[in-house]
Enzyme design. Structure first.
Site, mmCIF file in Angstrom:
data_model
loop_
_atom_site.group_PDB
_atom_site.id
_atom_site.type_symbol
_atom_site.label_atom_id
_atom_site.label_comp_id
_atom_site.label_asym_id
_atom_site.label_seq_id
_atom_site.Cartn_x
_atom_site.Cartn_y
_atom_site.Cartn_z
ATOM 1 N N SER A 80 -26.220 12.630 28.076
ATOM 2 C CA SER A 80 -26.996 13.760 27.547
ATOM 3 C C SER A 80 -26.253 14.380 26.372
ATOM 4 O O SER A 80 -26.865 14.923 25.453
ATOM 5 C CB SER A 80 -27.193 14.816 28.637
ATOM 6 O OG SER A 80 -27.773 14.222 29.774
ATOM 7 N N HIS A 128 -30.505 7.959 33.330
ATOM 8 C CA HIS A 128 -31.141 8.633 34.466
ATOM 9 C C HIS A 128 -32.342 7.816 34.959
ATOM 10 O O HIS A 128 -32.556 7.677 36.160
ATOM 11 C CB HIS A 128 -31.628 10.027 34.061
ATOM 12 C CG HIS A 128 -30.551 10.957 33.596
ATOM 13 N ND1 HIS A 128 -30.358 11.271 32.275
ATOM 14 C CD2 HIS A 128 -29.605 11.644 34.277
ATOM 15 C CE1 HIS A 128 -29.357 12.125 32.158
ATOM 16 N NE2 HIS A 128 -28.870 12.371 33.360
HETATM 17 P P1 AMP Z 1 -25.931 14.068 34.630
HETATM 18 O O1 AMP Z 1 -27.303 14.550 34.315
HETATM 19 O O2 AMP Z 1 -25.114 13.739 33.422
HETATM 20 O O3 AMP Z 1 -25.233 14.947 35.625
HETATM 21 O O4 AMP Z 1 -26.128 12.672 35.351
HETATM 22 C C1 AMP Z 1 -26.940 12.540 36.490
HETATM 23 C C2 AMP Z 1 -26.720 11.180 37.095
HETATM 24 O O5 AMP Z 1 -27.052 10.167 36.137
HETATM 25 C C3 AMP Z 1 -25.260 10.935 37.486
HETATM 26 O O6 AMP Z 1 -25.209 10.230 38.715
HETATM 27 C C4 AMP Z 1 -24.738 10.109 36.338
HETATM 28 O O7 AMP Z 1 -23.645 9.295 36.681
HETATM 29 C C5 AMP Z 1 -25.957 9.284 35.997
HETATM 30 N N1 AMP Z 1 -25.855 8.804 34.615
HETATM 31 C C6 AMP Z 1 -25.667 9.529 33.491
HETATM 32 N N2 AMP Z 1 -25.562 8.730 32.407
HETATM 33 C C7 AMP Z 1 -25.694 7.453 32.872
HETATM 34 C C8 AMP Z 1 -25.665 6.171 32.252
HETATM 35 N N3 AMP Z 1 -25.490 6.016 30.952
HETATM 36 N N4 AMP Z 1 -25.830 5.086 33.048
HETATM 37 C C9 AMP Z 1 -25.992 5.230 34.390
HETATM 38 N N5 AMP Z 1 -26.031 6.402 35.023
HETATM 39 C C10 AMP Z 1 -25.878 7.502 34.282
#
Ligand code: AMP
Length: 281
Positions: free
Chosen positions: A186, A37
């Site tokens: 997460s 993030h």
């Molecule tokens: P989430 O909180 O899992 O819904 O993720 C929020 C944003 O962070 C989304 O656009 C995900 O694709 C991005 N994201 C989550 N994990 C990663 C990671 N390891 N590398 C890059 N972006 C990430």
């Protein structure tokens, strides 16, 4: 840094910012933030005047038997990480305000929804597209960032924005990995020490396939069987899918002649993990 929990207040803030000629960059998240993030925030910080991050665990993208209740939440830690990354506004709405009684509207990106994660998670991307459209309407961003970690999500959001003429530029960001290669997520918090070792096989198998691809192996079945054999070396890991798909249509490709993505979904115990790697010629 401002914390806004009320939809009208967020709308007002964005309207005022726009009237003042400021551009808004938006990073939607479900919280429990990590360096993945943070990479989006760092990239976003440079792209405009005001950086807004939402933290919202979106109930409508979880199926009835999925981990909505168990999804990790840590607002205090998230606010600290937001502050460090120079976020201007954290938008953390309540589910009851996002989805009032009798909420009925939805956005569906049809064909892209017939592949990969949609097979085991019907309705998931309808929930994702709907909440992202709502957040876009509330936050009114000029630019929004999405990680390639959730590759299908990125492709679906891009298509939604294009097809519905939404006035926002979608910018992708590469996958951030732990030192050992595991893609940051997460959900990794829910893995025990032994689980983590098992989970590591996912990124290892992708790396191996990429090596074979770089050595000119273009047959998807050969690459997929290599990945599957690595994944099946540990019975604690249950593979959901291993697919090589076109980077835009998400349709399976049997021979890689252009740009493809090798995507994996697998379970370690009760935790579902996804990862992918680009196979671009
Ligand atoms: P989430 O909180 O899992 O819904 O993720 C929020 C944003 O962070 C989304 O656009 C995900 O694709 C991005 N994201 C989550 N994990 C990663 C990671 N390891 N590398 C890059 N972006 C990430």
């Amino acid at each position: 840094m401002k914390l806004i929990t009320n939809i009208n207040e967020m709308r007002q803030f964005s309207s005022d910012a726009k009237k003042a000629g400021k551009s808004i960059v938006f990073v939607p998240t479900m919280g429990c933030l990590h360096e993945g993030h943070a990479s989006l925030l760092k990239k976003g910080r440079k792209l405009g005047d005001i950086l807004v991050m939402s933290i919202f665990v979106n109930p409508i993208q979880f199926g009835p038997k999925e981990d909505y209740a168990l999804y990790p939440r840590d607002l205090k830690k998230d606010l600290a990480l937001a502050e460090v990354n120079k976020v201007d506004v954290v938008f953390n709405p309540l589910a009851e305000e996002m989805y009032p009684d009798n909420f009925q509207a939805a956005i569906e990106v049809e064909k892209l929804n017939n592949h990969l994660c949609s097979i085991s998670r019907p309705g998931h991307f309808k929930g994702v597209a709907t909440v992202v459209a709502k957040l876009f309407n509330i936050v009114k961003p000029d630019i929004a960032l999405f990680g390639e970690k959730d590759y299908q999500q990125l492709v679906i959001i891009r298509r939604m924005v294009r097809d519905l003429n939404m006035d926002v530029k979608v910018i992708p960001a590469p996958i951030v990995r732990e030192k050992d290669g595991i893609a940051m997520s997460s959900r990794n918090i829910r893995l025990g020490i032994e689980d983590r070792q098992t989970a590591l096989l996912i990124s290892k198998s992708l790396k191996r396939a990429k090596k074979l691809f770089d050595e000119k192996e273009r047959r998807s079945n050969m690459l997929i069987s290599e990945v599957k054999s690595i994944l099946s070396s540990d019975t604690r890991l249950r593979t959901e899918y291993v697919q090589i798909v076109d980077k835009d249509s998400l349709k399976d490709v049997s021979l890689i002649t252009g740009s493809a993505v090798l995507a994996v979904a697998a379970w370690v115990g009760e935790v579902r993990l996804i990862d992918n790697i680009k196979l671009y010629i």
